[in-house]
Design a protein around this motif. Structure first.
Motif, PDB file in Angstrom:
ATOM      1  N   ASP A 147      29.235 -40.016   2.476  1.00 30.14           N
ATOM      2  CA  ASP A 147      27.938 -40.691   2.595  1.00 30.14           C
ATOM      3  C   ASP A 147      26.951 -39.819   3.383  1.00 30.14           C
ATOM      4  O   ASP A 147      26.266 -40.289   4.294  1.00 30.14           O
ATOM      5  N   ALA A 148      26.861 -38.538   3.034  1.00 33.75           N
ATOM      6  CA  ALA A 148      26.003 -37.597   3.761  1.00 33.75           C
ATOM      7  C   ALA A 148      24.568 -37.660   3.253  1.00 33.75           C
ATOM      8  O   ALA A 148      24.317 -37.689   2.051  1.00 33.75           O
ATOM      9  N   ARG A 149      23.623 -37.655   4.205  1.00 29.34           N
ATOM     10  CA  ARG A 149      22.196 -37.605   3.888  1.00 29.34           C
ATOM     11  C   ARG A 149      21.586 -36.548   4.793  1.00 29.34           C
ATOM     12  O   ARG A 149      21.410 -36.769   5.994  1.00 29.34           O
ATOM     13  N   ALA A 150      21.261 -35.405   4.222  1.00 26.23           N
ATOM     14  CA  ALA A 150      20.989 -34.212   5.015  1.00 26.23           C
ATOM     15  C   ALA A 150      19.538 -33.745   4.963  1.00 26.23           C
ATOM     16  O   ALA A 150      18.853 -33.887   3.951  1.00 26.23           O
ATOM     17  N   ILE A 151      19.127 -33.158   6.076  1.00 28.51           N
ATOM     18  CA  ILE A 151      17.903 -32.359   6.153  1.00 28.51           C
ATOM     19  C   ILE A 151      18.364 -30.915   6.335  1.00 28.51           C
ATOM     20  O   ILE A 151      19.125 -30.616   7.265  1.00 28.51           O
ATOM     21  N   VAL A 152      17.942 -30.030   5.448  1.00 33.15           N
ATOM     22  CA  VAL A 152      18.369 -28.629   5.478  1.00 33.15           C
ATOM     23  C   VAL A 152      17.220 -27.754   5.972  1.00 33.15           C
ATOM     24  O   VAL A 152      16.097 -27.850   5.462  1.00 33.15           O
ATOM     25  N   VAL A 153      17.508 -26.912   6.963  1.00 32.90           N
ATOM     26  CA  VAL A 153      16.515 -25.978   7.491  1.00 32.90           C
ATOM     27  C   VAL A 153      16.881 -24.584   7.001  1.00 32.90           C
ATOM     28  O   VAL A 153      18.013 -24.126   7.196  1.00 32.90           O
ATOM     29  N   LYS A 154      15.933 -23.898   6.375  1.00 30.75           N
ATOM     30  CA  LYS A 154      16.228 -22.621   5.712  1.00 30.75           C
ATOM     31  C   LYS A 154      15.084 -21.633   5.899  1.00 30.75           C
ATOM     32  O   LYS A 154      14.027 -21.976   6.440  1.00 30.75           O
ATOM     33  N   SER A 155      15.310 -20.387   5.455  1.00 34.73           N
ATOM     34  CA  SER A 155      14.279 -19.348   5.430  1.00 34.73           C
ATOM     35  C   SER A 155      14.340 -18.668   4.068  1.00 34.73           C
ATOM     36  O   SER A 155      15.157 -17.768   3.844  1.00 34.73           O
ATOM     37  N   ASP A 156      13.485 -19.086   3.162  1.00 37.56           N
ATOM     38  CA  ASP A 156      13.542 -18.594   1.786  1.00 37.56           C
ATOM     39  C   ASP A 156      13.222 -17.106   1.665  1.00 37.56           C
ATOM     40  O   ASP A 156      13.597 -16.469   0.678  1.00 37.56           O
ATOM     41  N   GLU A 157      12.536 -16.542   2.652  1.00 38.49           N
ATOM     42  CA  GLU A 157      12.186 -15.123   2.577  1.00 38.49           C
ATOM     43  C   GLU A 157      13.420 -14.220   2.671  1.00 38.49           C
ATOM     44  O   GLU A 157      13.380 -13.054   2.291  1.00 38.49           O
ATOM     45  N   VAL A 158      14.508 -14.771   3.183  1.00 40.85           N
ATOM     46  CA  VAL A 158      15.749 -14.013   3.302  1.00 40.85           C
ATOM     47  C   VAL A 158      16.560 -14.234   2.025  1.00 40.85           C
ATOM     48  O   VAL A 158      16.975 -15.364   1.740  1.00 40.85           O
ATOM     49  N   PRO A 159      16.804 -13.199   1.233  1.00 38.13           N
ATOM     50  CA  PRO A 159      17.447 -13.374  -0.079  1.00 38.13           C
ATOM     51  C   PRO A 159      18.740 -14.179  -0.090  1.00 38.13           C
ATOM     52  O   PRO A 159      18.950 -14.983  -0.998  1.00 38.13           O
ATOM     53  N   PRO A 160      19.654 -14.041   0.892  1.00 36.38           N
ATOM     54  CA  PRO A 160      20.900 -14.823   0.798  1.00 36.38           C
ATOM     55  C   PRO A 160      20.723 -16.316   1.042  1.00 36.38           C
ATOM     56  O   PRO A 160      21.668 -17.088   0.857  1.00 36.38           O
ATOM     57  N   THR A 161      19.520 -16.727   1.447  1.00 35.78           N
ATOM     58  CA  THR A 161      19.276 -18.158   1.628  1.00 35.78           C
ATOM     59  C   THR A 161      19.503 -18.928   0.332  1.00 35.78           C
ATOM     60  O   THR A 161      20.081 -20.026   0.336  1.00 35.78           O
ATOM     61  N   ALA A 162      19.061 -18.371  -0.785  1.00 36.03           N
ATOM     62  CA  ALA A 162      19.163 -19.077  -2.073  1.00 36.03           C
ATOM     63  C   ALA A 162      20.608 -19.414  -2.428  1.00 36.03           C
ATOM     64  O   ALA A 162      20.915 -20.584  -2.718  1.00 36.03           O
ATOM     65  N   PRO A 163      21.546 -18.455  -2.415  1.00 35.52           N
ATOM     66  CA  PRO A 163      22.933 -18.828  -2.728  1.00 35.52           C
ATOM     67  C   PRO A 163      23.557 -19.743  -1.684  1.00 35.52           C
ATOM     68  O   PRO A 163      24.391 -20.596  -2.020  1.00 35.52           O
ATOM     69  N   LEU A 164      23.161 -19.600  -0.417  1.00 40.67           N
ATOM     70  CA  LEU A 164      23.733 -20.452   0.625  1.00 40.67           C
ATOM     71  C   LEU A 164      23.340 -21.918   0.388  1.00 40.67           C
ATOM     72  O   LEU A 164      24.200 -22.815   0.390  1.00 40.67           O
ATOM     73  N   LEU A 222      27.673  -4.106   1.795  1.00 39.39           N
ATOM     74  CA  LEU A 222      28.838  -4.918   2.112  1.00 39.39           C
ATOM     75  C   LEU A 222      28.393  -6.379   2.119  1.00 39.39           C
ATOM     76  O   LEU A 222      27.951  -6.913   3.140  1.00 39.39           O
ATOM     77  N   PRO A 223      28.464  -7.042   0.970  1.00 40.71           N
ATOM     78  CA  PRO A 223      27.989  -8.427   0.884  1.00 40.71           C
ATOM     79  C   PRO A 223      28.943  -9.406   1.549  1.00 40.71           C
ATOM     80  O   PRO A 223      30.089  -9.074   1.868  1.00 40.71           O
ATOM     81  N   VAL A 224      28.454 -10.621   1.749  1.00 40.82           N
ATOM     82  CA  VAL A 224      29.269 -11.701   2.293  1.00 40.82           C
ATOM     83  C   VAL A 224      28.957 -12.955   1.483  1.00 40.82           C
ATOM     84  O   VAL A 224      27.837 -13.120   0.998  1.00 40.82           O
ATOM     85  N   SER A 225      29.925 -13.824   1.334  1.00 43.89           N
ATOM     86  CA  SER A 225      29.719 -15.009   0.500  1.00 43.89           C
ATOM     87  C   SER A 225      28.903 -16.064   1.239  1.00 43.89           C
ATOM     88  O   SER A 225      29.441 -16.980   1.875  1.00 43.89           O
ATOM     89  N   PHE A 226      27.591 -15.932   1.157  1.00 42.45           N
ATOM     90  CA  PHE A 226      26.718 -16.963   1.706  1.00 42.45           C
ATOM     91  C   PHE A 226      26.886 -18.259   0.918  1.00 42.45           C
ATOM     92  O   PHE A 226      26.798 -19.347   1.487  1.00 42.45           O
ATOM     93  N   TYR A 227      27.108 -18.134  -0.378  1.00 43.92           N
ATOM     94  CA  TYR A 227      27.384 -19.322  -1.189  1.00 43.92           C
ATOM     95  C   TYR A 227      28.587 -20.069  -0.615  1.00 43.92           C
ATOM     96  O   TYR A 227      28.578 -21.301  -0.503  1.00 43.92           O
ATOM     97  N   GLY A 228      29.624 -19.320  -0.236  1.00 47.49           N
ATOM     98  CA  GLY A 228      30.816 -19.941   0.332  1.00 47.49           C
ATOM     99  C   GLY A 228      30.522 -20.677   1.624  1.00 47.49           C
ATOM    100  O   GLY A 228      31.078 -21.751   1.883  1.00 47.49           O
ATOM    101  N   GLN A 229      29.634 -20.111   2.452  1.00 44.14           N
ATOM    102  CA  GLN A 229      29.248 -20.795   3.686  1.00 44.14           C
ATOM    103  C   GLN A 229      28.577 -22.130   3.368  1.00 44.14           C
ATOM    104  O   GLN A 229      28.879 -23.158   3.973  1.00 44.14           O
ATOM    105  N   GLY A 230      27.648 -22.091   2.404  1.00 38.00           N
ATOM    106  CA  GLY A 230      26.979 -23.324   2.017  1.00 38.00           C
ATOM    107  C   GLY A 230      27.938 -24.353   1.455  1.00 38.00           C
ATOM    108  O   GLY A 230      27.823 -25.555   1.737  1.00 38.00           O
ATOM    109  N   TYR A 231      28.899 -23.883   0.675  1.00 33.58           N
ATOM    110  CA  TYR A 231      29.875 -24.792   0.057  1.00 33.58           C
ATOM    111  C   TYR A 231      30.715 -25.475   1.138  1.00 33.58           C
ATOM    112  O   TYR A 231      31.022 -26.668   1.037  1.00 33.58           O
ATOM    113  N   ILE A 232      31.075 -24.726   2.176  1.00 39.91           N
ATOM    114  CA  ILE A 232      31.817 -25.317   3.287  1.00 39.91           C
ATOM    115  C   ILE A 232      30.945 -26.342   4.017  1.00 39.91           C
ATOM    116  O   ILE A 232      31.398 -27.445   4.353  1.00 39.91           O
TER     117      ILE A 232
END
Length: 373
Positions: A191-208, A169-179
């Motif tokens: 005028d956003a300048r962001a620092i993003v904190v992530k965990s690449d070992e978790v597969p849905p991180t990439a689309p998010l 049962l997937p969920v749109s992680f991409y959609g979360q990132g887009y929001i």
């Protein structure tokens, strides 16, 4: 004279080109801000329940069945909250649900699946972060033993699920990132300048994370991600705070930190406070975990993309029971996103509760779909 006139004409032409370029850039920025605003406003409406399929007698399917839910780590309060609701929903329909407590170690996930096989469970739920690729021998053993192993809230719809699973049962992680990306555009006026904190070992991180990048690319010419900080799940408690502190010092123009999973916020907020940037650096995140919603009320987090934990639990069980009943599983988990910020955070409760703020019509909807009325 001729040369002077030529130079003046060339200068005038250059000014016209520069002006037209500036106007075009301004128009592009204004259009992007308008699109971002529309996207954000569309997620402020209270979520509406839609059945995942035809009605069915869920109690008849669930009677006498057992499900073991294995989170990627029991320290993740978002997942703990979902499993607590799964346990309670299970009681409503006659399904026994238990949690396999673990500290995020793959060998503990292996032990959980082996426990389910040895103790005649019908279902194993690998919930949000347990990567099927690292437990493939156990998935095969479960299949041979007649135990159905599913994933929920793990894959993005763009990602193919492991062939060793009974379903997902997937969920749109991409959609979360887009929001998240569009939120920054909306709040900063482009005028956003962001620092993003992530965990690449978790597969849905990439689309998010790709969703964040795409939002900025499409709707904000000036916006940028200044730095991406990758921290493994088991190291959140030790590495997120110092890494964010260091990033804020080295990237002084940053005005957002985006912990892509909101349980990271407990380590991000102190980093911002200790660097004295609480007034200039905002936090936007996703999941809707209660302690992070409390952070919004306290002014420590600006926005959280909420997902009702009870709704997720019901949708997860709905999908799994449909599979057991021989009905088609939904294409995704089907839980809507709802934005919490200072304007509506009180509706989540004081202190915040996992399931408040989303209304209760969805519960009535599930009961009707499950023939419980």
């Amino acid at each position: 004279m001729t040369l002077t006139r030529t130079i003046c004409q060339a200068s005038a032409a250059a000014l016209l080109v520069g002006a037209s370029t500036g106007i075009a850039f301004a128009d592009e920025a204004a259009d992007g801000l308008a699109r971002a605003t529309e996207i954000i406003e569309s997620h402020r409406a209270l979520p509406v329940y839609e059945p995942a399929g035809e009605p069915f007698d869920i109690r008849k399917v669930a009677e006498g069945k057992k499900m073991l839910s294995i989170p990627n780590t029991s320290a993740n309060q978002f997942l703990k909250g979902i499993i607590r609701r799964e346990i309670e929903v299970g009681k409503e329909i006659g399904l026994e649900v238990r949690e396999w407590e673990n500290q995020g170690q793959p060998n503990q996930w292996v032990q959980g699946i082996e426990y389910a096989i040895a103790n005649d469970f019908d279902i194993v739920d690998l919930i949000s972060g347990v990567n099927p690729a690292v437990v493939e021998p156990q998935l095969q053993a479960a299949k041979e033993a007649g135990v159905k192993v599913f994933t929920s809230h793990f894959y993005d719809p763009s990602q193919p699920a492991s062939e060793h699973l009974a379903g997902d049962l997937p969920v749109s992680f991409y959609g979360q990132g887009y929001i998240l990306g569009n939120w920054m555009i909306y709040k900063t006026g482009g005028d956003a300048r962001a620092i993003v904190v992530k965990s690449d070992e978790v597969p849905p991180t990439a689309p998010l994370v790709q969703g964040i990048r795409d939002a900025l690319s499409e709707n904000c010419p000036k916006c940028e991600i200044l730095q991406e900080i990758n921290v493994g799940i088991t190291e959140w408690g030790t590495k997120i705070q110092p890494s964010v502190q260091s990033a804020l010092i080295s990237k002084p123009t940053a005005n957002y930190v985006i912990p892509i999973y909101d349980s990271m916020s407990q380590f991000v907020v102190p980093a911002i406070e200790l660097t004295g940037k609480s007034e200039t650096v905002k936090v936007a995140t996703s999941n809707g975990t209660p302690f992070v919603l409390d952070f919004i009320r306290e002014g420590k987090v600006e926005m959280d993309i909420g997902e009702s934990l009870d709704w997720i639990a019901r949708a997860t069980i709905d999908g799994y029971m449909r599979n057991l009943a021989g009905l088609p599983m939904p294409e995704d988990i089907g839980v809507p996103y709802y934005l919490f910020d200072e304007s509506n955070i009180e509706t989540a409760g004081v202190p915040a509760e996992p399931n408040k703020g989303y209304g209760d019509e969805y519960v009535k909807g599930f009961h009707k779909t499950w023939m419980m009325d």
